[in-house]
Design a protein around this motif. Structure first.
Motif, mmCIF file in Angstrom:
data_model
loop_
_atom_site.group_PDB
_atom_site.id
_atom_site.type_symbol
_atom_site.label_atom_id
_atom_site.label_comp_id
_atom_site.label_asym_id
_atom_site.label_seq_id
_atom_site.Cartn_x
_atom_site.Cartn_y
_atom_site.Cartn_z
ATOM 1 N N ALA A 81 36.659 24.533 63.295
ATOM 2 C CA ALA A 81 37.537 25.473 62.324
ATOM 3 C C ALA A 81 37.337 24.842 60.942
ATOM 4 C CB ALA A 81 38.715 25.437 62.933
ATOM 5 N N SER A 82 37.481 23.454 60.953
ATOM 6 C CA SER A 82 37.708 23.138 59.643
ATOM 7 C C SER A 82 36.259 23.097 58.786
ATOM 8 C CB SER A 82 38.315 21.521 59.648
ATOM 9 O OG SER A 82 37.579 20.758 60.673
ATOM 10 N N ALA A 83 35.221 22.812 59.501
ATOM 11 C CA ALA A 83 33.946 22.942 58.803
ATOM 12 C C ALA A 83 33.738 24.405 58.564
ATOM 13 C CB ALA A 83 32.724 22.586 59.895
ATOM 14 N N LEU A 84 34.032 25.454 59.142
ATOM 15 C CA LEU A 84 34.050 26.664 58.845
ATOM 16 C C LEU A 84 34.903 27.027 57.553
ATOM 17 C CD1 LEU A 84 33.041 29.629 59.083
ATOM 18 C CD2 LEU A 84 34.812 30.062 60.764
ATOM 19 N N LYS A 85 35.913 26.572 57.728
ATOM 20 C CA LYS A 85 36.940 26.970 56.541
ATOM 21 C C LYS A 85 36.778 26.181 55.313
ATOM 22 C CE LYS A 85 42.252 26.139 55.591
ATOM 23 N NZ LYS A 85 42.150 25.253 54.472
ATOM 24 N N LEU A 86 36.098 25.062 55.286
ATOM 25 C CA LEU A 86 35.546 24.340 54.230
ATOM 26 C C LEU A 86 34.389 25.197 53.627
ATOM 27 C CD1 LEU A 86 36.346 21.727 52.680
ATOM 28 C CD2 LEU A 86 34.209 20.512 53.888
ATOM 29 N N GLU A 104 34.391 26.949 50.000
ATOM 30 C CA GLU A 104 33.398 26.396 48.821
ATOM 31 C C GLU A 104 32.456 27.729 48.643
ATOM 32 O OE1 GLU A 104 31.385 23.061 50.057
ATOM 33 O OE2 GLU A 104 32.897 21.685 49.746
ATOM 34 N N LYS A 105 31.971 28.574 49.393
ATOM 35 C CA LYS A 105 30.833 29.567 49.180
ATOM 36 C C LYS A 105 31.085 30.823 48.983
ATOM 37 C CE LYS A 105 27.473 26.645 51.699
ATOM 38 N NZ LYS A 105 26.842 26.859 52.985
ATOM 39 N N LEU A 127 38.459 33.989 64.258
ATOM 40 C CA LEU A 127 37.309 33.233 65.092
ATOM 41 C C LEU A 127 38.057 31.976 65.856
ATOM 42 C CD1 LEU A 127 34.196 33.349 62.790
ATOM 43 C CD2 LEU A 127 34.507 34.419 64.961
ATOM 44 N N THR A 128 39.031 31.169 65.088
ATOM 45 C CA THR A 128 39.614 30.126 65.780
ATOM 46 C C THR A 128 40.480 30.843 66.647
ATOM 47 O OG1 THR A 128 41.067 30.232 63.952
ATOM 48 C CG2 THR A 128 39.791 28.240 64.096
ATOM 49 N N GLY A 129 41.126 31.687 66.615
ATOM 50 C CA GLY A 129 41.978 32.123 67.840
ATOM 51 C C GLY A 129 41.307 32.669 69.161
ATOM 52 N N PHE A 130 40.172 33.242 68.676
ATOM 53 C CA PHE A 130 39.047 33.847 69.955
ATOM 54 C C PHE A 130 38.624 32.455 70.391
ATOM 55 C CE2 PHE A 130 35.264 35.604 71.090
ATOM 56 C CZ PHE A 130 35.442 36.736 72.143
ATOM 57 N N LYS A 131 37.791 31.845 69.759
ATOM 58 C CA LYS A 131 37.328 30.800 70.419
ATOM 59 C C LYS A 131 37.941 29.464 71.111
ATOM 60 C CE LYS A 131 33.173 30.337 69.987
ATOM 61 N NZ LYS A 131 32.274 30.641 71.092
ATOM 62 N N GLU A 157 25.870 31.124 61.753
ATOM 63 C CA GLU A 157 25.661 29.590 61.708
ATOM 64 C C GLU A 157 26.552 28.494 62.526
ATOM 65 O OE1 GLU A 157 24.449 28.892 57.806
ATOM 66 O OE2 GLU A 157 22.680 29.983 58.108
ATOM 67 N N ASN A 158 27.831 29.220 62.208
ATOM 68 C CA ASN A 158 29.186 28.278 62.756
ATOM 69 C C ASN A 158 29.232 28.583 64.316
ATOM 70 O OD1 ASN A 158 30.792 26.677 60.884
ATOM 71 N ND2 ASN A 158 29.930 28.464 59.713
ATOM 72 N N LEU A 159 28.609 29.517 64.811
ATOM 73 C CA LEU A 159 28.732 29.963 66.469
ATOM 74 C C LEU A 159 27.544 29.459 67.085
ATOM 75 C CD1 LEU A 159 30.530 33.432 66.096
ATOM 76 C CD2 LEU A 159 31.620 31.305 66.710
ATOM 77 N N HIS A 160 26.367 29.690 66.405
ATOM 78 C CA HIS A 160 25.107 29.159 67.089
ATOM 79 C C HIS A 160 24.262 28.816 65.779
ATOM 80 C CE1 HIS A 160 25.721 31.384 70.838
ATOM 81 N NE2 HIS A 160 26.039 32.323 70.078
#
Ligand SMILES: Nc1ncnc2c1ncn2[C@@H]1O[C@H](COP(=O)(O)OP(=O)(O)OP(=O)(O)O)[C@@H](O)[C@H]1O
Length: 312
Positions: A41-46, A50-51, A66-70, A100-103
């Motif tokens: 989750a922290s990588a996705l947040k970042l 950023e982007k 996504l965090t809740g679901f995963k 990309e964050n999921l697969h």
């Protein structure tokens, strides 16, 4: 014997003698469906912070959803997200980041599937065929990988009814014909509702309020009703909305001049160029803005930035 060859032999031997399981080893070379893999989750947040420019609501909701679901080991239904907004505001861009964050192979993954209405479902007379194909395709892919991701682009160009064919898969059933769809993720992308989102953003702007003060509750209810009543949304009178099967309606706000500039800088950085503010301003000024009186929002969002940059 060369030292490199010895290193490889030791590496292979240690792998084979138990540091890595056969599955780990296999998955280093071939793509594996790892249903239980946690989301970083922290990588996705970042990455989103950023982007993705100017989309505080989308960033917040996507992260939360996504965090809740995963993190839920036992979801009661698949996750369905409906992304709405003007052209070039980042809907496809975000879907790619999410994928990309999921697969890790993202859109190239065997477990991420992109449907484009005008490409995959072009003929109005073939709705029945498309419904059958869609059901078969989704059933097959979820059987092979429960955490499959399905992205439907150009929902607003989809004939009403096609998407209702997958309604049983999105519902709260434990299984449908022996297959559980509860770990899959469905993402719908659409321009429908873009006008409603713009109106609210503009109201905030005209009232001198900050864009970042717009809250989800200002937009989500308007959006779900608007999309349901819009004949050209792909979700017109859809059972998906009727039965509350869409978990989140996610608004993408129209992008302002400053966001367009941020996109130009990001593109220059991606090309490895030095950022030249003169060029940034020149490219941004070539874009067109609306409404006519105030010229606040970019007509095409950040969409034509890449091709325009080629001319400078
Ligand atoms: N909010 C944003 N932040 C950063 N870059 C963006 C943003 N919006 C768009 N872009 C850039 O513009 C490109 C085009 O945007 P994208 O394809 O995501 O738009 P879209 O909302 O899906 O549009 P459409 O509705 O026309 O399909 C992206 O690949 C990205 O480089």
């Amino acid at each position: 014997v060369e030292p490199i060859t010895v290193g490889i032999a030791i590496g292979a031997a240690s792998a084979l003698t138990g540091y890595l399981s056969y599955k780990d080893l296999y998955c280093r070379f071939a793509e594996c469906c790892r249903e239980e893999q946690r989301l970083n989750a922290s990588a996705l947040k970042l990455e989103l912070e950023e982007k993705l420019f100017g989309q505080h609501l989308a960033t917040e909701v996507i992260l939360k959803a996504l965090t809740g679901f995963k993190n839920n080991k036992n979801p009661k239904k698949p996750l369905t997200l409906s992304l709405h907004g003007w052209a070039g505001t980042g809907k496809n861009f975000v879907s790619q980041i999410v994928a990309e964050n999921l697969h890790s192979k993202g859109l190239k993954s065997n477990f991420v599937h992109l449907f484009v209405s005008t490409l995959h479902f072009p003929h109005e007379q073939q709705i029945k065929l498309y419904q059958d194909q869609l059901q078969g395709w989704i059933r097959g892919n979820v059987s092979a990988c429960a955490s499959s991701v399905f992205i439907f682009d150009e929902m607003d160009k989809l004939h009403p009814g096609v998407i209702d064919a997958i309604k049983p898969f999105l519902d709260y059933y434990e299984q449908v014909d022996g297959v559980s769809y509860r770990k899959a993720i469905f993402i719908f992308l659409s321009n429908a509702g873009g006008d409603l989102i713009t109106k609210i953003a503009l109201d905030f702007w005209r009232a001198g309020r900050k864009r970042e003060d717009i809250q989800l509750k200002d937009l989500e209810p308007v959006l779900s009703v608007g999309v349901f009543n819009n004949k050209h949304s792909g979700l017109w009178h859809s059972g998906l909305i009727d039965r509350n099967l869409i978990d989140y309606f996610i608004p993408f706000l129209p992008l302002e001049y400053r966001h367009v500039k941020m996109c130009i800088r990001a593109e220059m950085r991606a090309r490895g160029s030095v950022i030249d503010e003169d060029i940034v301003t020149r490219v941004a000024e070539e874009m067109t803005f609306f409404p006519k009186s105030e010229k606040i929002y970019s007509d095409k969002g950040c969409k034509t930035v890449q091709s325009r940059l080629d001319f400078h």
